[in-house]
Motif scaffolding. Sequence first.
Motif, PDB file in Angstrom:
ATOM      1  N   THR A  35     -20.820 -13.215   3.369  1.00  0.00           N
ATOM      2  CA  THR A  35     -20.119 -12.498   2.304  1.00  0.00           C
ATOM      3  C   THR A  35     -18.880 -13.285   1.909  1.00  0.00           C
ATOM      4  O   THR A  35     -18.255 -13.943   2.738  1.00  0.00           O
ATOM      5  CB  THR A  35     -19.692 -11.086   2.748  1.00  0.00           C
ATOM      6  OG1 THR A  35     -18.815 -11.204   3.874  1.00  0.00           O
ATOM      7  CG2 THR A  35     -20.890 -10.242   3.131  1.00  0.00           C
ATOM      8  N   GLU A  36     -18.536 -13.228   0.623  1.00  0.00           N
ATOM      9  CA  GLU A  36     -17.332 -13.872   0.090  1.00  0.00           C
ATOM     10  C   GLU A  36     -16.748 -12.959  -0.977  1.00  0.00           C
ATOM     11  O   GLU A  36     -17.137 -13.039  -2.143  1.00  0.00           O
ATOM     12  CB  GLU A  36     -17.663 -15.235  -0.500  1.00  0.00           C
ATOM     13  CG  GLU A  36     -18.169 -16.237   0.513  1.00  0.00           C
ATOM     14  CD  GLU A  36     -18.534 -17.574  -0.124  1.00  0.00           C
ATOM     15  OE1 GLU A  36     -18.171 -17.809  -1.294  1.00  0.00           O
ATOM     16  OE2 GLU A  36     -19.182 -18.359   0.561  1.00  0.00           O
ATOM     17  N   ASN A  70     -18.946 -11.104  -3.676  1.00  0.00           N
ATOM     18  CA  ASN A  70     -20.216 -11.817  -3.747  1.00  0.00           C
ATOM     19  C   ASN A  70     -20.806 -12.001  -2.353  1.00  0.00           C
ATOM     20  O   ASN A  70     -20.079 -11.966  -1.356  1.00  0.00           O
ATOM     21  CB  ASN A  70     -20.027 -13.179  -4.407  1.00  0.00           C
ATOM     22  CG  ASN A  70     -19.555 -13.058  -5.828  1.00  0.00           C
ATOM     23  OD1 ASN A  70     -20.168 -12.352  -6.625  1.00  0.00           O
ATOM     24  ND2 ASN A  70     -18.463 -13.712  -6.165  1.00  0.00           N
ATOM     25  N   TRP A 120     -24.200 -14.086  -0.048  1.00  0.00           N
ATOM     26  CA  TRP A 120     -25.308 -15.036   0.005  1.00  0.00           C
ATOM     27  C   TRP A 120     -26.511 -14.287   0.548  1.00  0.00           C
ATOM     28  O   TRP A 120     -26.442 -13.683   1.622  1.00  0.00           O
ATOM     29  CB  TRP A 120     -24.979 -16.209   0.919  1.00  0.00           C
ATOM     30  CG  TRP A 120     -24.056 -17.211   0.303  1.00  0.00           C
ATOM     31  CD1 TRP A 120     -22.708 -17.288   0.475  1.00  0.00           C
ATOM     32  CD2 TRP A 120     -24.417 -18.258  -0.591  1.00  0.00           C
ATOM     33  NE1 TRP A 120     -22.210 -18.330  -0.269  1.00  0.00           N
ATOM     34  CE2 TRP A 120     -23.233 -18.949  -0.926  1.00  0.00           C
ATOM     35  CE3 TRP A 120     -25.619 -18.685  -1.145  1.00  0.00           C
ATOM     36  CZ2 TRP A 120     -23.232 -20.043  -1.779  1.00  0.00           C
ATOM     37  CZ3 TRP A 120     -25.605 -19.776  -1.985  1.00  0.00           C
ATOM     38  CH2 TRP A 120     -24.420 -20.439  -2.303  1.00  0.00           C
ATOM     39  N   ARG A 179     -30.643 -14.532   1.579  1.00  0.00           N
ATOM     40  CA  ARG A 179     -31.817 -15.366   1.849  1.00  0.00           C
ATOM     41  C   ARG A 179     -33.042 -14.492   1.604  1.00  0.00           C
ATOM     42  O   ARG A 179     -33.280 -13.527   2.308  1.00  0.00           O
ATOM     43  CB  ARG A 179     -31.803 -15.875   3.282  1.00  0.00           C
ATOM     44  CG  ARG A 179     -33.003 -16.759   3.576  1.00  0.00           C
ATOM     45  CD  ARG A 179     -32.790 -17.628   4.788  1.00  0.00           C
ATOM     46  NE  ARG A 179     -31.690 -18.548   4.549  1.00  0.00           N
ATOM     47  CZ  ARG A 179     -31.000 -19.132   5.520  1.00  0.00           C
ATOM     48  NH1 ARG A 179     -31.283 -18.891   6.783  1.00  0.00           N
ATOM     49  NH2 ARG A 179     -30.020 -19.956   5.235  1.00  0.00           N
ATOM     50  N   ASP A 209     -31.334 -19.704  -0.593  1.00  0.00           N
ATOM     51  CA  ASP A 209     -30.253 -18.737  -0.633  1.00  0.00           C
ATOM     52  C   ASP A 209     -29.750 -18.587  -2.068  1.00  0.00           C
ATOM     53  O   ASP A 209     -29.752 -19.535  -2.842  1.00  0.00           O
ATOM     54  CB  ASP A 209     -29.103 -19.188   0.257  1.00  0.00           C
ATOM     55  CG  ASP A 209     -29.547 -19.467   1.682  1.00  0.00           C
ATOM     56  OD1 ASP A 209     -30.533 -18.864   2.123  1.00  0.00           O
ATOM     57  OD2 ASP A 209     -28.904 -20.284   2.356  1.00  0.00           O
ATOM     58  N   VAL A 210     -29.307 -17.371  -2.380  1.00  0.00           N
ATOM     59  CA  VAL A 210     -28.783 -17.068  -3.704  1.00  0.00           C
ATOM     60  C   VAL A 210     -27.397 -16.459  -3.548  1.00  0.00           C
ATOM     61  O   VAL A 210     -27.182 -15.584  -2.713  1.00  0.00           O
ATOM     62  CB  VAL A 210     -29.708 -16.077  -4.452  1.00  0.00           C
ATOM     63  CG1 VAL A 210     -29.097 -15.651  -5.770  1.00  0.00           C
ATOM     64  CG2 VAL A 210     -31.065 -16.702  -4.672  1.00  0.00           C
ATOM     65  N   TYR A 211     -26.455 -16.936  -4.351  1.00  0.00           N
ATOM     66  CA  TYR A 211     -25.100 -16.391  -4.407  1.00  0.00           C
ATOM     67  C   TYR A 211     -25.101 -15.340  -5.503  1.00  0.00           C
ATOM     68  O   TYR A 211     -25.367 -15.652  -6.663  1.00  0.00           O
ATOM     69  CB  TYR A 211     -24.134 -17.538  -4.733  1.00  0.00           C
ATOM     70  CG  TYR A 211     -22.682 -17.211  -4.613  1.00  0.00           C
ATOM     71  CD1 TYR A 211     -22.103 -16.943  -3.387  1.00  0.00           C
ATOM     72  CD2 TYR A 211     -21.863 -17.204  -5.735  1.00  0.00           C
ATOM     73  CE1 TYR A 211     -20.756 -16.677  -3.264  1.00  0.00           C
ATOM     74  CE2 TYR A 211     -20.512 -16.940  -5.635  1.00  0.00           C
ATOM     75  CZ  TYR A 211     -19.966 -16.682  -4.396  1.00  0.00           C
ATOM     76  OH  TYR A 211     -18.626 -16.426  -4.279  1.00  0.00           O
TER      77      TYR A 211
END
Length: 64
Positions: A28-29, A32, A34, A36, A48-50
């Motif tokens: 986590t950021e 947002n 990430w 998989r 992986d998708v952000y």
Amino acid sequence: MRTKPKVGDVVKSRGEWAEDGAGYIIATEGINVWVRFFDTAAKGESWDVYIRRGDLEIISRGKN
């Protein structure tokens, strides 16, 4: 009840990524995360998708 996804949660995408299916949170950021996705993980080709956490629906919660 917790509404924001955390690492280990299984999620399903909504909106732009809806055709990609389900996956799990790997990081986590801020707002947002990430993700998989499971679709190619069985073949050894994970990706992986952000994505914003608001675009996800939590299917199952991880044990964090």
